[in-house]
Enzyme design. Structure first.
Site, PDB file in Angstrom:
ATOM      1  N   LYS A  10       0.820  -1.223   0.000  1.00 19.91           N
ATOM      2  CA  LYS A  10       0.000   0.000   0.000  1.00 19.91           C
ATOM      3  C   LYS A  10       0.856   1.276   0.000  1.00 19.91           C
ATOM      4  CE  LYS A  10      -3.904  -2.287   2.284  1.00 19.91           C
ATOM      5  NZ  LYS A  10      -4.947  -2.156   3.345  1.00 19.91           N
ATOM      6  N   TYR A  50     -12.444  -2.289  -3.657  1.00  8.55           N
ATOM      7  CA  TYR A  50     -12.935  -2.406  -2.278  1.00  8.55           C
ATOM      8  C   TYR A  50     -14.464  -2.308  -2.197  1.00  8.55           C
ATOM      9  CZ  TYR A  50      -8.313  -2.362  -0.029  1.00  8.55           C
ATOM     10  OH  TYR A  50      -7.057  -2.692   0.426  1.00  8.55           O
ATOM     11  N   ASN A 113      -2.039   0.191   6.713  1.00  6.02           N
ATOM     12  CA  ASN A 113      -1.494  -1.044   7.289  1.00  6.02           C
ATOM     13  C   ASN A 113      -0.594  -1.808   6.309  1.00  6.02           C
ATOM     14  OD1 ASN A 113      -3.505  -2.032   5.650  1.00  6.02           O
ATOM     15  ND2 ASN A 113      -4.521  -3.255   7.213  1.00  6.02           N
ATOM     16  N   HIS A 116      -2.236  -5.470   1.676  1.00 12.38           N
ATOM     17  CA  HIS A 116      -3.520  -6.155   1.559  1.00 12.38           C
ATOM     18  C   HIS A 116      -3.237  -7.574   1.092  1.00 12.38           C
ATOM     19  CE1 HIS A 116      -7.586  -7.247   0.284  1.00 12.38           C
ATOM     20  NE2 HIS A 116      -7.003  -7.744  -0.793  1.00 12.38           N
ATOM     21  N   GLU A 127      -9.623 -11.223  -7.278  1.00  7.70           N
ATOM     22  CA  GLU A 127      -8.721 -10.080  -7.093  1.00  7.70           C
ATOM     23  C   GLU A 127      -7.534 -10.145  -8.051  1.00  7.70           C
ATOM     24  OE1 GLU A 127      -9.793  -9.234  -2.375  1.00  7.70           O
ATOM     25  OE2 GLU A 127      -7.740  -9.762  -2.928  1.00  7.70           O
TER      26      GLU A 127
HETATM   27  P1  CMP Z   1      -7.403  -4.605   3.817  1.00  6.82           P
HETATM   28  O1  CMP Z   1      -6.928  -5.982   4.178  1.00  6.82           O
HETATM   29  O2  CMP Z   1      -6.836  -4.009   2.597  1.00  6.82           O
HETATM   30  O3  CMP Z   1      -9.006  -4.614   3.691  1.00  6.82           O
HETATM   31  C1  CMP Z   1      -9.790  -3.472   3.956  1.00  6.82           C
HETATM   32  C2  CMP Z   1      -8.991  -2.316   4.482  1.00  6.82           C
HETATM   33  O4  CMP Z   1      -9.732  -1.283   5.091  1.00  6.82           O
HETATM   34  C3  CMP Z   1      -8.063  -2.789   5.580  1.00  6.82           C
HETATM   35  O5  CMP Z   1      -7.040  -3.618   5.040  1.00  6.82           O
HETATM   36  C4  CMP Z   1      -7.611  -1.457   6.156  1.00  6.82           C
HETATM   37  O6  CMP Z   1      -6.560  -0.870   5.415  1.00  6.82           O
HETATM   38  C5  CMP Z   1      -8.842  -0.564   5.947  1.00  6.82           C
HETATM   39  N1  CMP Z   1      -9.523  -0.219   7.200  1.00  6.82           N
HETATM   40  C6  CMP Z   1      -9.633   1.020   7.685  1.00  6.82           C
HETATM   41  N2  CMP Z   1     -10.331   1.018   8.822  1.00  6.82           N
HETATM   42  C7  CMP Z   1     -10.689  -0.257   9.075  1.00  6.82           C
HETATM   43  C8  CMP Z   1     -11.435  -0.900  10.110  1.00  6.82           C
HETATM   44  N3  CMP Z   1     -11.971  -0.208  11.137  1.00  6.82           N
HETATM   45  N4  CMP Z   1     -11.599  -2.234  10.028  1.00  6.82           N
HETATM   46  C9  CMP Z   1     -11.075  -2.939   8.981  1.00  6.82           C
HETATM   47  N5  CMP Z   1     -10.366  -2.367   7.978  1.00  6.82           N
HETATM   48  C10 CMP Z   1     -10.177  -1.048   8.022  1.00  6.82           C
END
Ligand code: CMP
Length: 139
Positions: A10, A50, A113, A116, A127
Site C-alpha cells: 500500500k 474495495y 497497514n 492487503h 482479485e
Molecule cells: P485490507 O486488508 O486491505 O481490507 C480493507 C482495508 O480497510 C483494511 O485492510 C484497512 O486498510 C482498511 N480499514 C480502515 N479502517 C478499518 C477498520 N476499522 N476495520 C477494517 N479495515 C479497516
C-alpha cells in the site's frame, strides 16, 4: 495445495521505500512473486476493488488512502498461499499483529497497514483477475 493470492503493497509502504523489505518477508516464508507491477490507482479502480466495503464507515477514507500514492500489486504463489500470506501480514490492526509480521513491523495504523492480502482462495481468483492478465503471471 499450491495456490495463488493477490497482495498489494500500500501507499504508506511505497512512500517509505519498504517494497524490498516486504518482498523479502514473502520470499523468506517460501512464497514466490510470480506477478508484480507498480501502479497509481484511480479513484474508480480503488473504489471498485474495495466495493465489498462500500457500506462501511471507513470506505471513503480507505479509497482516498489507496490513491494517495503508488501501490505494488503482486501475485504470490506457494503451498497454502492465501493463509500463509495472511500469517506473514499479521492482523489488520497493527496493534493486534504478532511480532515479526509485516503489519507489526511496518504498519502505521489500521488504515495505513502496509499490505492487503486476499482472504480466501475464491476472492484471490477474483482479485488477481482484477489486476492481472494471464500473460502477466509467470510461474
Ligand atoms: P485490507 O486488508 O486491505 O481490507 C480493507 C482495508 O480497510 C483494511 O485492510 C484497512 O486498510 C482498511 N480499514 C480502515 N479502517 C478499518 C477498520 N476499522 N476495520 C477494517 N479495515 C479497516
Amino acid at each position: 495445495a499450491v495456490e495463488r493470492t493477490l497482495s498489494i503493497i500500500k501507499p504508506d509502504a511505497t512512500r517509505r521505500n519498504l517494497t524490498g523489505k516486504i518482498n523479502a518477508k514473502f520470499e523468506e516464508a517460501g512464497l514466490r512473486i510470480v506477478g508484480q507491477k507498480r501502479l497509481q490507482l484511480s479513484e474508480a479502480q480503488a473504489g471498485a476493488f474495495y466495493a465489498v466495503h462500500k457500506e462501511r464507515p471507513f470506505y471513503k477514507d480507505l479509497v482516498s488512502f489507496m490513491i494517495s500514492g503508488p501501490v505494488v500489486v503482486q501475485v504470490l504463489e506457494g503451498e497454502n498461499a492465501v493463509a500463509k500470506n495472511r500469517e506473514i501480514m499479521g492482523a489488520t490492526n497493527p496493534a493486534n499483529a504478532a511480532p515479526g509480521t509485516i503489519r507489526k513491523e511496518f504498519a502505521e495504523s489500521i488504515e495505513a497497514n502496509s499490505v492487503h492480502g486476499s482472504d480466501s482462495a475464491e476472492n484471490a481468483a477474483t482479485e488477481i483477475a482484477f489486476f492481472f492478465a494471464g500473460t502477466e503471471i509467470v510461474g
